[in-house]
Write an enzyme that holds these catalytic residues in place. Sequence first.
Site, mmCIF file in Angstrom:
data_model
loop_
_atom_site.group_PDB
_atom_site.id
_atom_site.type_symbol
_atom_site.label_atom_id
_atom_site.label_comp_id
_atom_site.label_asym_id
_atom_site.label_seq_id
_atom_site.Cartn_x
_atom_site.Cartn_y
_atom_site.Cartn_z
ATOM 1 N N CYS A 84 0.838 -1.105 0.047
ATOM 2 C CA CYS A 84 -0.423 -0.059 0.045
ATOM 3 C C CYS A 84 1.116 1.518 0.084
ATOM 4 C CB CYS A 84 -0.953 -0.158 1.100
ATOM 5 S SG CYS A 84 -1.557 -1.567 1.763
ATOM 6 N N HIS A 334 -8.906 3.755 -1.258
ATOM 7 C CA HIS A 334 -7.935 3.101 -0.998
ATOM 8 C C HIS A 334 -7.374 2.249 -2.089
ATOM 9 C CE1 HIS A 334 -3.972 1.766 0.158
ATOM 10 N NE2 HIS A 334 -4.711 0.865 1.137
#
Length: 388
Positions: A84, A334
């Site tokens: 991420c 996200h």
Amino acid sequence: MKDVRVAGTGLTSFGNTPERTSRDLFAEASIAAFEDSGVPRDDVEAVLYGNFMGELAEHQGHQGPLMAEAAGVQAPATRYESACASSGTAVREAVKRLRNGENDVLLVGGAERMTNLGTAGATEALAIAADDLWEVRAGVTFPGAYALMAQAYFDEFGGEREDLAHIAVKNHANALTNEKAQYQSAIEVSDVLEAPPVSEPLGLYDACPISDGASALVLTSDSYADEHDLEAPVAITGTGQGGDRMALHDREHLARSPAAREAGEEAYADAGVDAGDVDVAEVHDCFTIAEVLALEALDLEPIGEGISAARDGRTTADGETPINLSGGLKAKGHPVGATGASQIAEVTDLLAGEHPNSDHVEGATTGVAHNAGGTVASATVHVLEVDR
């Protein structure tokens, strides 16, 4: 130390667009960044692109040159992967290149296509950012891993689900005015507490959504910005990176984020600031507990007190230090490879007075972007400052 100017920012809307490819998304973000910057594509010397699961979601590797082509840039291109934190890592590498004089103009960003995999497929794909041998094969997913971290925090410092619920409510409220956000809807504490459990003590509203989207930044050296009379008042003045053991069972603490602390300390020292100078921050709240851990790692809250920050109003839009005015990962969304660079874009716009929530930080001069990979086995932190 030379500063790095953020000459242009570009974001797609984050959300559920399974029909769009990552190259399509990155092309849109890049167009916006170039239009914002006024920098011609021919001046770009390299493309630094963050992506995590392209092979799994699109059967596509070697994405660097593909994304340079999508952006209309003829230059060397490299893909960066750090779960991420992929595009946060790309930004850090760009900052170093611009500072050392290797380059004057770089296109930096990232993209992720996730929703085409469905919930189960995306969850499985995300899990490869954990330790396959000792975690994934045992059935650990990231909701489960962060639930373990949340319970460890409650056991060590106290707190309860309602404290986490206030974080979700705050970030949804912040996203209401962000046209790029996936969720532009208000929720109440009761909604969070009554939502279906995902992995105790975390429920559905404690988790960020699965998202598609892209981000792009045109970054330049100080000298290029001055020579070309660019309107680029915001600079990246500090960069830091940290790491930790991959598997949770190998860590000394589950309720702390040493990788983020290491990255934050390096970035603060690099910029010549400390946590007390920070006016606003975008932190990696993939789960509500992650925001708590980030605040404490960055010294924006004392250890053990971050759990009450949203509930007591310290991190709300009108609080002492507004956190995640974009809506954060929780409500903005996200798309993994895009997140780190998108945080830089949000902080840039907030400091420049060009964000829908800039009124909440009028006069702010210093912001922080915190991007984390996995269960924060990797992290990058950047300090941004604006000339006033």
